[in-house]
Design a protein around this motif. Structure first.
Motif, PDB file in Angstrom:
ATOM      1  N   ARG A   1      -7.720  -0.353  57.242  1.00  0.00           N
ATOM      2  CA  ARG A   1      -8.268   0.855  57.348  1.00  0.00           C
ATOM      3  C   ARG A   1      -7.668   2.355  56.875  1.00  0.00           C
ATOM      4  O   ARG A   1      -7.777   3.234  56.302  1.00  0.00           O
ATOM      5  N   SER A   2      -6.336   2.083  57.304  1.00  0.00           N
ATOM      6  CA  SER A   2      -5.476   2.904  56.857  1.00  0.00           C
ATOM      7  C   SER A   2      -5.257   3.258  55.158  1.00  0.00           C
ATOM      8  O   SER A   2      -5.174   4.385  55.040  1.00  0.00           O
TER       9      SER A   2
ATOM     10  N   TYR B   1       1.417  -2.452  50.943  1.00  0.00           N
ATOM     11  CA  TYR B   1       2.455  -2.436  52.196  1.00  0.00           C
ATOM     12  C   TYR B   1       1.903  -1.729  53.332  1.00  0.00           C
ATOM     13  O   TYR B   1       1.875  -2.004  54.360  1.00  0.00           O
ATOM     14  N   LEU B   2       1.025  -0.794  53.116  1.00  0.00           N
ATOM     15  CA  LEU B   2       0.461   0.286  53.974  1.00  0.00           C
ATOM     16  C   LEU B   2      -0.564  -0.502  54.884  1.00  0.00           C
ATOM     17  O   LEU B   2      -0.457  -0.593  56.010  1.00  0.00           O
ATOM     18  N   ALA B   3      -1.448  -1.334  54.005  1.00  0.00           N
ATOM     19  CA  ALA B   3      -2.439  -2.301  54.710  1.00  0.00           C
ATOM     20  C   ALA B   3      -1.572  -3.511  55.589  1.00  0.00           C
ATOM     21  O   ALA B   3      -2.312  -3.873  56.442  1.00  0.00           O
ATOM     22  N   GLU B   4      -0.624  -3.787  55.076  1.00  0.00           N
ATOM     23  CA  GLU B   4      -0.022  -5.040  55.820  1.00  0.00           C
ATOM     24  C   GLU B   4       1.002  -4.517  57.089  1.00  0.00           C
ATOM     25  O   GLU B   4       0.621  -5.189  57.903  1.00  0.00           O
ATOM     26  N   THR B   5       1.234  -3.340  57.286  1.00  0.00           N
ATOM     27  CA  THR B   5       1.836  -2.781  58.366  1.00  0.00           C
ATOM     28  C   THR B   5       1.003  -1.808  59.251  1.00  0.00           C
ATOM     29  O   THR B   5       1.162  -2.043  60.481  1.00  0.00           O
ATOM     30  N   ARG B   6      -0.025  -1.259  58.629  1.00  0.00           N
ATOM     31  CA  ARG B   6      -0.701  -0.493  59.392  1.00  0.00           C
ATOM     32  C   ARG B   6      -2.384  -0.687  59.329  1.00  0.00           C
ATOM     33  O   ARG B   6      -3.354   0.067  60.241  1.00  0.00           O
ATOM     34  N   GLY B   7      -2.682  -1.892  58.634  1.00  0.00           N
ATOM     35  CA  GLY B   7      -4.085  -2.079  58.748  1.00  0.00           C
ATOM     36  C   GLY B   7      -4.901  -1.643  57.342  1.00  0.00           C
ATOM     37  O   GLY B   7      -4.459  -0.723  56.853  1.00  0.00           O
TER      38      GLY B   7
ATOM     39  N   VAL C   1      -5.776   7.043  53.775  1.00  0.00           N
ATOM     40  CA  VAL C   1      -4.661   7.674  53.053  1.00  0.00           C
ATOM     41  C   VAL C   1      -5.175   7.797  51.583  1.00  0.00           C
ATOM     42  O   VAL C   1      -4.948   8.731  50.990  1.00  0.00           O
TER      43      VAL C   1
END
Length: 429
Positions: free
Chosen positions: A378-379, A370-376, A383
């Motif tokens: 790299r994030s 979900y983090l990669a989907e929304t923030r890319g 993280v």
């Protein structure tokens, strides 16, 4: 054990049974890593590069670890590990062949991949802790650190060869045939297990009472020197070790590469892992708590740096170092736990290790996806690295607190008598 013996990094291969097992595992593990690349690439093709879909596949494959791995460890402590491994590898090969057939006939969709991932996870819930505990039966206790390090080494070799071969075969033959190769690679382990001589195994006498999961949990709970490494692997495994998810996303969504370049990313990561695995073959005793913590801090810093890599070559260099740090940390934790455990509980202890290490992946994969989907993508690296750093710092604080209590005479030392027994290779009855 002489200094000359300790200096030989391949000394465990002098044991025939371990040599047979390692040879089969190299072939089978290479096929498995080919399958990982093919499966991830297939999911991205079927879903339009969806990070959430890729996270779902990873979660489904590892969810059975949360539910059944402890029972898998109980089976490993109760039954013949060699027989369990034979059955698990035959079943895994059959599952891979069924998915390959579906892909080759053009009927495969995300649903079929999800079902395969879940079913393979069910098998792995038994196979992984059994395989880890079985290494302790292949060699004498003095060679266990070397055998464990060599096991990590041949898996890293497979991780280098497998993705590289998969990148080539995906381009030339397509996803389905890569999966066929993986299906037949399981036969290498089956043949190796059949060639092992049972009368040359280093087996311990099984207990006469019931083999229960709860007894293994109570054993670990009573061992503070095991609890902190377990807590560390939980925190780092949750966010820091999701490379099956983050590497393909880095390749496709950040650097916009093709399948062969994705294979190169994975291969470089594995090459770093292999280098670290060979470094740990020199280990002859249980690693210290300080070494485990320092390796966790180094891993976290390197993973976060990957997220800030400005170019593809920079990412390759950092992934090499990150792969090495990840294996060095994982091996340090594994050796600290395994060499500090009574052989009568080793299957259940290693099942708990597997549960914590791989069972935390479903929760982490969904969150990181979900983090990669929304923030890319790299994030996800940043993280994951920062979370690993935080886990290492927390372990330092816990160790400092325990040391202060020990100096004040309020608590037991870090290493218990049972751990001292394991250093000498003498298990308590």
């Amino acid at each position: 054990m002489t200094a000359d013996t300790r200096a030989r990094p391949f000394r465990a291969l002098g044991i025939r049974n371990f040599r047979q097992f390692a040879a089969g595992q190299v072939v089978s593990a290479a096929g498995t890593w080919m399958m990982v690349v093919a499966q991830d690439w297939l999911v991205l093709e079927l879903t339009g590069n969806s990070a959430t879909a890729l996270g779902t596949v990873t979660a489904l494959q590892f969810t059975p670890m949360l539910l059944l791995t402890l029972h898998g460890g109980r089976l490993a402590d109760r039954y013949d590990k060699r027989v369990l491994l034979l059955a698990a590898n035959l079943l895994s090969g059959l599952l891979a062949l069924l998915l390959a057939t579906s892909v080759l006939t053009g009927t495969a969709g995300p649903g079929e991949v999800y079902v395969f991932a879940f079913c393979l996870g069910l098998v792995n819930a038994v196979e992984v802790p059994t395989r880890m505990a079985f290494v302790g039966e292949l060699v004498p206790v003095g060679l266990l650190p070397n055998a464990s390090a060599l096991s990590a080494a041949y898996f890293s070799v497979a991780r280098v060869v497998g993705p590289a071969a998969a990148g080539l075969l995906l381009t030339v033959l397509g996803t389905g045939w890569v999966m066929v190769v993986n299906a037949f690679s399981y036969l290498a382990t089956v043949v190796a297990l059949r060639r092992i001589r049972p009368d040359e195994l280093y087996r311990t006498a099984r207990g006469t009472g019931r083999v229960r999961v709860v007894d293994g949990l109570r054993y670990v709970r009573g061992r503070p020197d095991l609890l902190i490494p377990f807590a560390m692997i939980a925190g780092i495994g949750l966010f820091g070790l999701n490379f099956q998810l983050t590497l393909p996303l880095l390749a496709r969504t950040v650097f916009h590469t093709d399948a062969s370049a994705f294979g190169l990313l994975t291969t470089v990561f594995a090459a770093g892992s292999l280098t670290a695995a060979f470094l740990t073959t020199a280990r002859t005793s249980r690693p210290s708590a300080r070494l485990v913590t320092v390796s966790a801090l180094a891993f976290g810093a390197l993973e976060a740096a990957v997220g800030w890599a400005a170019s593809f070559p920079a990412a390759l260099a950092l992934l090499f170092l990150t792969g090495g740090a990840s294996v060095y940390f994982a091996q340090a934790v594994n050796h600290r736990i395994q060499l500090g455990s009574d052989p009568l509980y080793r299957g259940r202890v290693l099942a708990l290790y597997t549960l914590v290490l791989q069972g935390s992946t479903p929760l982490g994969a969904l969150a990181v996806g979900y983090l990669a989907e929304t923030r890319g993508a790299r994030s996800a690296f940043v993280v994951g690295g920062l979370a690993s750093l935080g886990t290492g710092i927390a372990a330092l604080c816990l160790r400092a607190g325990r040391s202060a209590r020990d100096r004040a005479g309020d608590g037991p030392g870090t290493d218990t008598p049972a751990a001292d027994d394991m250093r000498t290779g003498k298990a308590r009855p």
